[in-house]
Write a protein that holds these residues in place. Structure first.
Motif, PDB file in Angstrom:
ATOM      1  N   LYS A  70       1.043  -1.237  -0.049  1.00  0.00           N
ATOM      2  CA  LYS A  70       0.048  -0.015  -0.077  1.00  0.00           C
ATOM      3  C   LYS A  70       0.777   1.279  -0.025  1.00  0.00           C
ATOM      4  N   SER A  71       1.860   1.239   0.769  1.00  0.00           N
ATOM      5  CA  SER A  71       2.816   2.477   0.863  1.00  0.00           C
ATOM      6  C   SER A  71       3.430   2.611  -0.498  1.00  0.00           C
ATOM      7  N   LEU A  72       3.816   1.575  -1.318  1.00  0.00           N
ATOM      8  CA  LEU A  72       4.422   1.560  -2.606  1.00  0.00           C
ATOM      9  C   LEU A  72       3.400   2.275  -3.459  1.00  0.00           C
ATOM     10  N   ILE A  73       2.117   1.534  -3.417  1.00  0.00           N
ATOM     11  CA  ILE A  73       0.994   2.033  -4.429  1.00  0.00           C
ATOM     12  C   ILE A  73       0.877   3.706  -4.215  1.00  0.00           C
ATOM     13  N   HIS A  74       0.551   4.215  -2.821  1.00  0.00           N
ATOM     14  CA  HIS A  74       0.563   5.460  -2.504  1.00  0.00           C
ATOM     15  C   HIS A  74       1.654   6.666  -3.038  1.00  0.00           C
ATOM     16  N   ARG A  75       2.981   5.706  -2.701  1.00  0.00           N
ATOM     17  CA  ARG A  75       4.135   6.829  -3.295  1.00  0.00           C
ATOM     18  C   ARG A  75       3.882   6.747  -4.786  1.00  0.00           C
ATOM     19  N   TRP A  76       3.589   5.909  -5.713  1.00  0.00           N
ATOM     20  CA  TRP A  76       3.606   5.757  -6.983  1.00  0.00           C
ATOM     21  C   TRP A  76       2.522   6.823  -7.549  1.00  0.00           C
ATOM     22  N   SER A  77       1.605   6.940  -6.849  1.00  0.00           N
ATOM     23  CA  SER A  77       0.384   7.556  -7.436  1.00  0.00           C
ATOM     24  C   SER A  77       0.942   9.263  -7.095  1.00  0.00           C
ATOM     25  N   VAL A  78       1.583   9.367  -5.975  1.00  0.00           N
ATOM     26  CA  VAL A  78       2.190  10.979  -5.730  1.00  0.00           C
ATOM     27  C   VAL A  78       3.070  11.313  -6.930  1.00  0.00           C
ATOM     28  N   ILE A  79       4.036  10.159  -7.127  1.00  0.00           N
ATOM     29  CA  ILE A  79       5.068  10.463  -8.066  1.00  0.00           C
ATOM     30  C   ILE A  79       4.607  10.678  -9.556  1.00  0.00           C
ATOM     31  N   GLN A  80       3.570  10.022  -9.801  1.00  0.00           N
ATOM     32  CA  GLN A  80       2.889   9.676 -11.100  1.00  0.00           C
ATOM     33  C   GLN A  80       2.332  11.055 -11.360  1.00  0.00           C
ATOM     34  N   LYS A  81       1.383  11.435 -10.301  1.00  0.00           N
ATOM     35  CA  LYS A  81       0.588  12.788 -10.422  1.00  0.00           C
ATOM     36  C   LYS A  81       1.573  13.994 -10.638  1.00  0.00           C
ATOM     37  N   ALA A  82       2.386  14.120  -9.914  1.00  0.00           N
ATOM     38  CA  ALA A  82       3.369  15.115 -10.021  1.00  0.00           C
ATOM     39  C   ALA A  82       4.015  15.417 -11.207  1.00  0.00           C
ATOM     40  N   THR A  83       4.724  14.185 -11.668  1.00  0.00           N
ATOM     41  CA  THR A  83       5.674  14.066 -12.824  1.00  0.00           C
ATOM     42  C   THR A  83       4.621  14.202 -14.051  1.00  0.00           C
ATOM     43  N   ASN A  84       3.385  13.895 -13.999  1.00  0.00           N
ATOM     44  CA  ASN A  84       2.387  14.221 -15.069  1.00  0.00           C
ATOM     45  C   ASN A  84       2.257  15.745 -15.348  1.00  0.00           C
ATOM     46  N   LYS A  85       1.966  16.562 -13.977  1.00  0.00           N
ATOM     47  CA  LYS A  85       1.712  17.805 -14.129  1.00  0.00           C
ATOM     48  C   LYS A  85       3.020  18.590 -14.507  1.00  0.00           C
ATOM     49  N   PHE A  86       4.101  18.190 -14.326  1.00  0.00           N
ATOM     50  CA  PHE A  86       5.373  18.797 -14.579  1.00  0.00           C
ATOM     51  C   PHE A  86       5.671  18.606 -16.159  1.00  0.00           C
ATOM     52  N   CYS A  87       5.138  17.354 -16.584  1.00  0.00           N
ATOM     53  CA  CYS A  87       5.408  17.140 -17.983  1.00  0.00           C
ATOM     54  C   CYS A  87       4.375  17.793 -18.938  1.00  0.00           C
ATOM     55  N   ALA A  88       3.268  18.357 -18.455  1.00  0.00           N
ATOM     56  CA  ALA A  88       2.434  19.070 -18.885  1.00  0.00           C
ATOM     57  C   ALA A  88       2.760  20.572 -18.999  1.00  0.00           C
ATOM     58  N   LYS A  89       3.463  21.070 -17.958  1.00  0.00           N
ATOM     59  CA  LYS A  89       3.963  22.509 -18.008  1.00  0.00           C
ATOM     60  C   LYS A  89       4.934  22.489 -18.904  1.00  0.00           C
ATOM     61  N   LEU A  90       5.944  21.483 -18.960  1.00  0.00           N
ATOM     62  CA  LEU A  90       7.064  21.281 -19.607  1.00  0.00           C
ATOM     63  C   LEU A  90       6.667  21.253 -21.278  1.00  0.00           C
ATOM     64  N   ALA A  91       5.556  20.650 -21.553  1.00  0.00           N
ATOM     65  CA  ALA A  91       4.986  20.587 -22.882  1.00  0.00           C
ATOM     66  C   ALA A  91       4.504  21.828 -23.285  1.00  0.00           C
ATOM     67  N   GLN A  92       3.558  22.617 -22.537  1.00  0.00           N
ATOM     68  CA  GLN A  92       2.959  23.806 -22.640  1.00  0.00           C
ATOM     69  C   GLN A  92       4.499  24.753 -23.123  1.00  0.00           C
ATOM     70  N   VAL A  93       5.540  24.775 -22.155  1.00  0.00           N
ATOM     71  CA  VAL A  93       6.335  25.744 -22.522  1.00  0.00           C
ATOM     72  C   VAL A  93       7.117  25.347 -23.898  1.00  0.00           C
ATOM     73  N   GLU A  94       7.489  24.136 -24.383  1.00  0.00           N
ATOM     74  CA  GLU A  94       8.100  23.851 -25.474  1.00  0.00           C
ATOM     75  C   GLU A  94       6.864  24.033 -26.564  1.00  0.00           C
ATOM     76  N   GLY A  95       5.667  23.975 -26.592  1.00  0.00           N
ATOM     77  CA  GLY A  95       4.528  24.094 -27.508  1.00  0.00           C
ATOM     78  C   GLY A  95       4.622  25.582 -28.020  1.00  0.00           C
ATOM     79  N   LEU A  96       4.925  26.669 -27.283  1.00  0.00           N
ATOM     80  CA  LEU A  96       5.002  27.774 -27.401  1.00  0.00           C
ATOM     81  C   LEU A  96       5.835  28.123 -28.587  1.00  0.00           C
ATOM     82  N   ASN A  97       7.122  27.506 -28.709  1.00  0.00           N
ATOM     83  CA  ASN A  97       8.298  27.747 -29.717  1.00  0.00           C
ATOM     84  C   ASN A  97       8.592  28.964 -29.566  1.00  0.00           C
TER      85      ASN A  97
END
Length: 370
Positions: free
Chosen positions: A110-137
């Motif tokens: 359960k602790s691994l599942i919870h930690r993975w969900s935290v990592i996944q959510k934060a990484t997804n949001k950061f990737c979305a921000k980086l994609a937005q910045v790169e999409g502006l070109n």
């Protein structure tokens, strides 16, 4: 080689690596302190749904990287990854985590599942921000500038800095996390735009993006990624790899066999050469011994012949001596008769002859005495 061995080998090198930021991005991996806590510590065999009030120790960056590596090994298997139940998948991830962990801290499924969900959510949001910045070109912006701007946007949205750069470095090149940045990509589109045609962000869009909520950002940009390799293709690939490995093994085995045969032949050649050299040496020594014996016999023969010749000479000398003695005796007897002759009554001529002989005898005797 079965699929489990292949999958366990594919991402094992992530454990021995210490990923730092790429040269195109700034910052230090894992330098920010983690503020997210893991779920309560539970025994490994305890059901996921059971909660406890005791909070365990925070996850370290090394544990985060090990968890990401375990998830990659167990979930991205094209042959078995899609056919696993949620519980089976996390049991494998838990076993992988327990096998390679270097800390004494106990973690539950359960602790691994919870930690993975935290990592996944934060990484997804950061990737979305980086994609937005790169999409502006935007012109004049380096990759470092884009990375820093994405971190600022994430901090403005989440009210905290991005804590999982060390995990992002392991996940950013995986198909599930790759984002599209080229404007001509037909799969990149805006989902919240009322216009049926795709739109691009202008230069002022990035300034207003700092005030957007997280849900709006996640809905605003949809990134469709490359389809991962299929089961048949992966099976065919592994079968080809297994076949190639078997062929390579057979080739190495054949090469080893030929090498061993060559070594055996070379060893036999040198053995026979040594035997021949020994035989030639013995033959030469025997020849020398025979020659020495022949020379010894020749010398002995020469000695015998010399002794025979000397003996023959001695015999001849003795014979000659005896002959000389006989002649001398005969001469003495003749001289004695001549000297004893009475020549007074002989005729004149006979008397002169015997007198001449007597004088010669006396002269010879005088000479011999001198």
């Amino acid at each position: 080689m079965d699929s489990q061995d292949l999958t366990s080998m594919y991402f094992t090198n992530l454990l021995s690596q210490d990923p730092q930021l790429d040269p195109t991005y700034g910052g230090q991996s894992g330098s920010s302190p983690l503020t997210l806590h893991n779920s309560p510590t539970q025994p490994p065999n305890e059901p996921i749904g059971v909660r406890k009030s005791v909070r365990g120790a925070n996850f370290t960056p090394e544990e985060d990287k090990l968890l990401v590596s375990a998830w990659l090994n167990c979930s991205l298997d094209a042959v078995q990854g899609t056919d696993q139940k949620h519980s089976q998948l996390w049991e494998k991830i838990f076993e992988y985590f327990q096998q390679f962990k270097e800390t004494t801290t106990e973690r539950t499924i359960k602790s691994l599942i919870h930690r993975w969900s935290v990592i996944q959510k934060a990484t997804n949001k950061f990737c979305a921000k980086l994609a937005q910045v790169e999409g502006l070109n935007q012109s004049g912006m380096t990759d470092q500038d884009k990375f820093d701007k994405a971190k600022v946007m994430y901090q403005a949205l989440e009210k905290c800095s991005f804590q999982f750069e060390h995990c992002w470095h392991l996940l950013k090149d995986q198909p599930k996390w790759i984002w599209r940045t080229t404007k001509e990509d037909p799969k990149r589109r805006k989902t919240m735009s009322p216009s049926p045609t795709p739109t691009r962000c202008s230069g002022s869009t990035i300034d207003s993006a700092f005030d957007m909520e997280a849900d709006e950002v996640m809905e605003n940009e949809v990134i469709e990624l490359d389809r991962p390799i299929g089961r048949k293709a992966e099976k065919g690939k592994r079968k080809a790899q297994s076949k190639q490995a078997e062929e390579n093994f057979q080739l190495r085995k054949m090469k080893y066999t030929l090498l061993e045969e060559s070594r055996a032949q070379e060893k036999e050649f040198y053995r026979m050469k040594a035997e021949k050299m020994e035989y030639d040496k013995e033959k030469e020594e025997k020849k020398l011994r025979l020659e020495d014996e022949r020379l010894r016999l020749e010398a002995k023969k020469m000695v015998i012949e010399r002794e025979k010749e000397l003996a023959k000479i001695r015999h001849e000398d003795e014979r000659l001596r005896l002959e000389a003695q006989k002649v001398e005796l005969a001469t003495k007897e003749s001289d004695q008769r001549i000297m004893m002759m009475d020549v007074s009554g002989m005729p004149e001529l006979q008397r002169l002859y015997f007198q001449q002989l007597q004088r010669e005898i006396m002269a010879r005797r005088s000479t011999s005495q001198d």
